[in-house]
Design a protein around this motif. Structure first.
Motif, PDB file in Angstrom:
ATOM      1  N   GLY A  15       0.867  -1.147   0.119  1.00  0.00           N
ATOM      2  CA  GLY A  15       0.076  -0.096  -0.020  1.00  0.00           C
ATOM      3  C   GLY A  15       0.864   1.275  -0.183  1.00  0.00           C
ATOM      4  O   GLY A  15       1.889   1.291   0.032  1.00  0.00           O
ATOM      5  N   ARG A  16       0.054   2.405   0.255  1.00  0.00           N
ATOM      6  CA  ARG A  16       0.850   3.641   0.031  1.00  0.00           C
ATOM      7  C   ARG A  16       0.997   4.400   1.605  1.00  0.00           C
ATOM      8  O   ARG A  16       1.474   5.389   1.692  1.00  0.00           O
ATOM      9  CB  ARG A  16       0.051   4.627  -0.800  1.00  0.00           C
ATOM     10  N   GLY A  17       0.829   3.466   2.605  1.00  0.00           N
ATOM     11  CA  GLY A  17       0.898   3.976   3.809  1.00  0.00           C
ATOM     12  C   GLY A  17      -0.422   4.517   4.365  1.00  0.00           C
ATOM     13  O   GLY A  17      -0.353   5.595   5.215  1.00  0.00           O
ATOM     14  N   ILE A  18      -1.448   3.935   4.208  1.00  0.00           N
ATOM     15  CA  ILE A  18      -2.727   4.266   4.574  1.00  0.00           C
ATOM     16  C   ILE A  18      -3.108   4.120   5.908  1.00  0.00           C
ATOM     17  O   ILE A  18      -2.812   2.739   6.415  1.00  0.00           O
ATOM     18  CB  ILE A  18      -3.973   4.028   3.713  1.00  0.00           C
ATOM     19  N   VAL A  19      -3.372   4.924   6.736  1.00  0.00           N
ATOM     20  CA  VAL A  19      -3.788   4.669   8.096  1.00  0.00           C
ATOM     21  C   VAL A  19      -5.256   4.424   8.542  1.00  0.00           C
ATOM     22  O   VAL A  19      -6.059   5.170   7.985  1.00  0.00           O
ATOM     23  CB  VAL A  19      -3.373   5.752   9.128  1.00  0.00           C
ATOM     24  N   PRO A  20      -5.709   3.411   9.059  1.00  0.00           N
ATOM     25  CA  PRO A  20      -7.211   3.030   9.161  1.00  0.00           C
ATOM     26  C   PRO A  20      -7.796   4.023  10.139  1.00  0.00           C
ATOM     27  O   PRO A  20      -7.183   4.623  11.169  1.00  0.00           O
ATOM     28  CB  PRO A  20      -7.252   1.708   9.699  1.00  0.00           C
ATOM     29  N   ASP A  21      -9.013   4.425   9.672  1.00  0.00           N
ATOM     30  CA  ASP A  21      -9.740   5.587  10.624  1.00  0.00           C
ATOM     31  C   ASP A  21     -11.200   4.962  10.823  1.00  0.00           C
ATOM     32  O   ASP A  21     -12.093   4.649   9.674  1.00  0.00           O
ATOM     33  CB  ASP A  21      -9.725   6.760   9.688  1.00  0.00           C
ATOM     34  N   PRO A  22     -11.355   4.824  11.839  1.00  0.00           N
ATOM     35  CA  PRO A  22     -10.902   5.116  13.170  1.00  0.00           C
ATOM     36  C   PRO A  22      -9.635   4.200  13.656  1.00  0.00           C
ATOM     37  O   PRO A  22      -9.613   2.823  12.755  1.00  0.00           O
ATOM     38  CB  PRO A  22     -11.741   5.184  14.346  1.00  0.00           C
ATOM     39  N   LEU A  23      -8.712   4.451  14.235  1.00  0.00           N
ATOM     40  CA  LEU A  23      -7.749   3.639  14.848  1.00  0.00           C
ATOM     41  C   LEU A  23      -8.149   2.444  15.576  1.00  0.00           C
ATOM     42  O   LEU A  23      -9.005   2.514  16.353  1.00  0.00           O
ATOM     43  CB  LEU A  23      -6.571   4.443  15.545  1.00  0.00           C
ATOM     44  N   PRO A  24      -7.444   1.226  15.396  1.00  0.00           N
ATOM     45  CA  PRO A  24      -7.970   0.046  16.189  1.00  0.00           C
ATOM     46  C   PRO A  24      -7.588   0.055  17.818  1.00  0.00           C
ATOM     47  O   PRO A  24      -6.673   1.329  18.027  1.00  0.00           O
ATOM     48  CB  PRO A  24      -7.088  -1.137  15.582  1.00  0.00           C
ATOM     49  N   GLU A  25      -8.291  -0.389  18.724  1.00  0.00           N
ATOM     50  CA  GLU A  25      -7.998  -0.450  20.077  1.00  0.00           C
ATOM     51  C   GLU A  25      -6.805  -1.087  20.329  1.00  0.00           C
ATOM     52  O   GLU A  25      -6.302  -0.897  21.628  1.00  0.00           O
ATOM     53  CB  GLU A  25      -9.216  -0.765  20.898  1.00  0.00           C
ATOM     54  N   THR A  26      -6.363  -2.168  19.630  1.00  0.00           N
ATOM     55  CA  THR A  26      -5.119  -3.027  20.018  1.00  0.00           C
ATOM     56  C   THR A  26      -4.285  -3.204  18.693  1.00  0.00           C
ATOM     57  O   THR A  26      -4.840  -2.764  17.510  1.00  0.00           O
ATOM     58  CB  THR A  26      -5.556  -4.350  20.497  1.00  0.00           C
ATOM     59  N   PHE A  27      -3.140  -3.360  18.678  1.00  0.00           N
ATOM     60  CA  PHE A  27      -2.176  -3.866  17.602  1.00  0.00           C
ATOM     61  C   PHE A  27      -2.446  -5.113  17.307  1.00  0.00           C
ATOM     62  O   PHE A  27      -2.578  -6.360  17.922  1.00  0.00           O
ATOM     63  CB  PHE A  27      -0.694  -3.425  17.933  1.00  0.00           C
ATOM     64  N   PRO A  28      -2.692  -5.256  15.722  1.00  0.00           N
ATOM     65  CA  PRO A  28      -2.711  -6.680  15.075  1.00  0.00           C
ATOM     66  C   PRO A  28      -1.442  -7.369  15.407  1.00  0.00           C
ATOM     67  O   PRO A  28      -0.152  -6.747  15.788  1.00  0.00           O
ATOM     68  CB  PRO A  28      -2.820  -6.357  13.612  1.00  0.00           C
ATOM     69  N   LEU A  29      -1.221  -8.669  15.053  1.00  0.00           N
ATOM     70  CA  LEU A  29      -0.161  -9.540  15.105  1.00  0.00           C
ATOM     71  C   LEU A  29       0.992  -9.116  14.237  1.00  0.00           C
ATOM     72  O   LEU A  29       2.198  -8.913  14.567  1.00  0.00           O
ATOM     73  CB  LEU A  29      -0.351 -10.909  14.587  1.00  0.00           C
ATOM     74  N   SER A  30       0.609  -8.443  13.003  1.00  0.00           N
ATOM     75  CA  SER A  30       1.570  -7.888  12.049  1.00  0.00           C
ATOM     76  C   SER A  30       2.260  -6.647  12.742  1.00  0.00           C
ATOM     77  O   SER A  30       3.431  -6.365  12.389  1.00  0.00           O
ATOM     78  CB  SER A  30       0.871  -7.534  10.887  1.00  0.00           C
ATOM     79  N   ALA A  31       1.522  -5.900  13.365  1.00  0.00           N
ATOM     80  CA  ALA A  31       2.150  -4.824  13.950  1.00  0.00           C
ATOM     81  C   ALA A  31       3.005  -5.230  15.134  1.00  0.00           C
ATOM     82  O   ALA A  31       4.256  -4.675  15.387  1.00  0.00           O
ATOM     83  CB  ALA A  31       1.202  -3.958  14.893  1.00  0.00           C
ATOM     84  N   GLU A  32       3.012  -6.299  15.875  1.00  0.00           N
ATOM     85  CA  GLU A  32       3.799  -7.069  17.044  1.00  0.00           C
ATOM     86  C   GLU A  32       5.039  -7.303  16.318  1.00  0.00           C
ATOM     87  O   GLU A  32       6.111  -7.136  16.875  1.00  0.00           O
ATOM     88  CB  GLU A  32       3.101  -7.939  17.745  1.00  0.00           C
ATOM     89  N   LEU A  33       4.927  -7.875  15.187  1.00  0.00           N
ATOM     90  CA  LEU A  33       6.106  -8.408  14.455  1.00  0.00           C
ATOM     91  C   LEU A  33       6.949  -7.354  13.798  1.00  0.00           C
ATOM     92  O   LEU A  33       8.089  -7.342  13.869  1.00  0.00           O
ATOM     93  CB  LEU A  33       5.889  -9.341  13.193  1.00  0.00           C
ATOM     94  N   LEU A  34       6.250  -6.033  13.671  1.00  0.00           N
ATOM     95  CA  LEU A  34       7.115  -5.156  12.751  1.00  0.00           C
ATOM     96  C   LEU A  34       7.715  -4.387  14.177  1.00  0.00           C
ATOM     97  O   LEU A  34       8.967  -3.817  14.164  1.00  0.00           O
ATOM     98  CB  LEU A  34       6.146  -4.139  12.247  1.00  0.00           C
ATOM     99  N   LEU A  35       7.233  -4.156  15.173  1.00  0.00           N
ATOM    100  CA  LEU A  35       7.673  -3.483  16.350  1.00  0.00           C
ATOM    101  C   LEU A  35       8.900  -4.337  16.937  1.00  0.00           C
ATOM    102  O   LEU A  35       9.979  -3.660  17.326  1.00  0.00           O
ATOM    103  CB  LEU A  35       6.664  -3.415  17.564  1.00  0.00           C
ATOM    104  N   THR A  36       8.929  -5.386  16.744  1.00  0.00           N
ATOM    105  CA  THR A  36       9.964  -6.481  17.174  1.00  0.00           C
ATOM    106  C   THR A  36      11.352  -6.150  16.224  1.00  0.00           C
ATOM    107  O   THR A  36      12.190  -5.822  16.754  1.00  0.00           O
ATOM    108  CB  THR A  36       9.823  -7.923  16.980  1.00  0.00           C
ATOM    109  N   ARG A  37      11.070  -5.883  14.990  1.00  0.00           N
ATOM    110  CA  ARG A  37      11.930  -5.619  14.097  1.00  0.00           C
ATOM    111  C   ARG A  37      12.570  -3.900  14.181  1.00  0.00           C
ATOM    112  O   ARG A  37      13.686  -3.854  14.186  1.00  0.00           O
ATOM    113  CB  ARG A  37      11.558  -5.944  12.883  1.00  0.00           C
ATOM    114  N   LEU A  38      11.436  -3.317  14.474  1.00  0.00           N
ATOM    115  CA  LEU A  38      12.081  -1.761  14.668  1.00  0.00           C
ATOM    116  C   LEU A  38      12.873  -1.644  16.157  1.00  0.00           C
ATOM    117  O   LEU A  38      13.899  -1.193  16.012  1.00  0.00           O
ATOM    118  CB  LEU A  38      10.865  -1.097  14.843  1.00  0.00           C
ATOM    119  N   GLU A  39      12.380  -2.358  17.166  1.00  0.00           N
ATOM    120  CA  GLU A  39      13.092  -2.470  18.247  1.00  0.00           C
ATOM    121  C   GLU A  39      14.561  -2.758  18.234  1.00  0.00           C
ATOM    122  O   GLU A  39      15.611  -2.417  18.497  1.00  0.00           O
ATOM    123  CB  GLU A  39      12.512  -3.363  19.254  1.00  0.00           C
TER     124      GLU A  39
END
Length: 296
Positions: A112-136
């Motif tokens: 994608g082009r970096g679209i942010v969902p609106d409204p934002l979710p209340e919790t991070f999806p599993l894909s976000a947890e995996l990305l956060l691990t790489r960012l850390e």
């Protein structure tokens, strides 16, 4: 028995922590500014994998003093907080990632082009947890390099949580210095995160000048005050406020809106993007002025 107690007392008497001889928060600000400049050069190589292999441009904001309560107050939506440890002693530091930048990176990872969902979710999806691990891991690697790459200064992620209360990284009243980082890539909206350091962590991890620097022999190098250098104009920038604002908020600004800003404890003076001195804001003859506290 009496001898052992006396020996312990002598040791405590000369303890730097008890004597309060460690660097103050004001002394740590310029040192953290220099560390930020190094991080801006090192971090792009570690973030290249998130931008198709091309190192992005990283901009570092001014160090801001804060605590856990003020960090929480500045966050309007979902965010992830990561407790990191520096060195074998596990000196703590905190990395904070708000949901919008993380979800923007995930959308890009799936084409994608970096679209942010609106409204934002209340919790991070599993894909976000995996990305956060790489960012850390990327941030920990860059900080380890900036701190000198020694075992005593190795940075490693420990745990993460969306709640600072449950993460409980350190005392909520402890004085912290925070760096905001903005990552820019051609063709995409910038994304950002922040890193906060307790005073003791910074004091142990970076070198803080404690004595005046010896001056060079005036015969050994050209005198910058003499011609032809003395009259050469050099643009100097005093950075009073450096803030990060979401694109949606930026696009909705209109006359009359008020943006709350925090002026840094120590204002950097920069030449060509490099900090050459720091000072405090004051007034001279009804004009805004900067009093130099430290020069490099």
């Amino acid at each position: 028995m009496h001898t052992a107690k006396s020996g312990q007392a002598r040791k405590a008497k000369h303890c730097a922590e008890l004597l309060g001889t460690g660097p103050s928060l004001d002394e740590l600000v310029p040192a953290l500014s220099l560390l930020g400049e190094k991080l801006a050069r090192v971090l792009p190589g570690h973030l290249a994998r998130f931008s198709g292999g091309e190192p992005p441009l990283v901009r570092i904001g001014m160090p801001m003093d804060c605590n856990l309560a003020s960090i929480q107050a500045d966050i309007e939506n979902l965010a992830s907080h990561t407790l990191m440890a520096v060195g074998a002693e596990g000196r703590p530091m905190l990395a904070t990632f708000e949901a919008a930048p993380v979800l923007r990176l995930i959308d890009r990872a799936f084409g994608g082009r970096g679209i942010v969902p609106d409204p934002l979710p209340e919790t991070f999806p599993l894909s976000a947890e995996l990305l956060l691990t790489r960012l850390e891991q990327a941030i920990a690697g860059a900080l380890t390099t900036v701190f000198g790459g020694e075992q005593d200064h190795t940075v490693r992620p420990l745990r993460r949580d969306t709640s600072l209360r449950y993460l409980n990284p350190f005392d909520k009243r402890e004085d912290l210095l925070q760096l905001s980082l903005e990552v820019e890539e051609p063709g995409f909206d910038p994304w950002s995160f922040s890193i906060a350091f307790p005073q003791a962590t910074l004091a142990a991890a970076i070198a803080v000048p404690r004595h005046p620097v010896k001056r060079r022999d005036p015969q050994a190098a050209p005198n910058p005050a003499a011609e032809p250098f003395g009259s050469m104009p050099v643009p100097v920038t005093a950075v009073l406020v450096d803030m990060t604002i979401g694109f949606s908020r930026l696009s909705s600004l209109k006359p009359g809106d008020v943006l709350p800003v925090a002026v840094a404890r120590s204002v950097p003076l920069q030449v060509d993007g490099r900090t050459i001195a720091t000072g405090t804001i004051g007034e001279v003859e009804d004009r805004v002025a900067v009093q130099i506290l430290q020069a490099f």
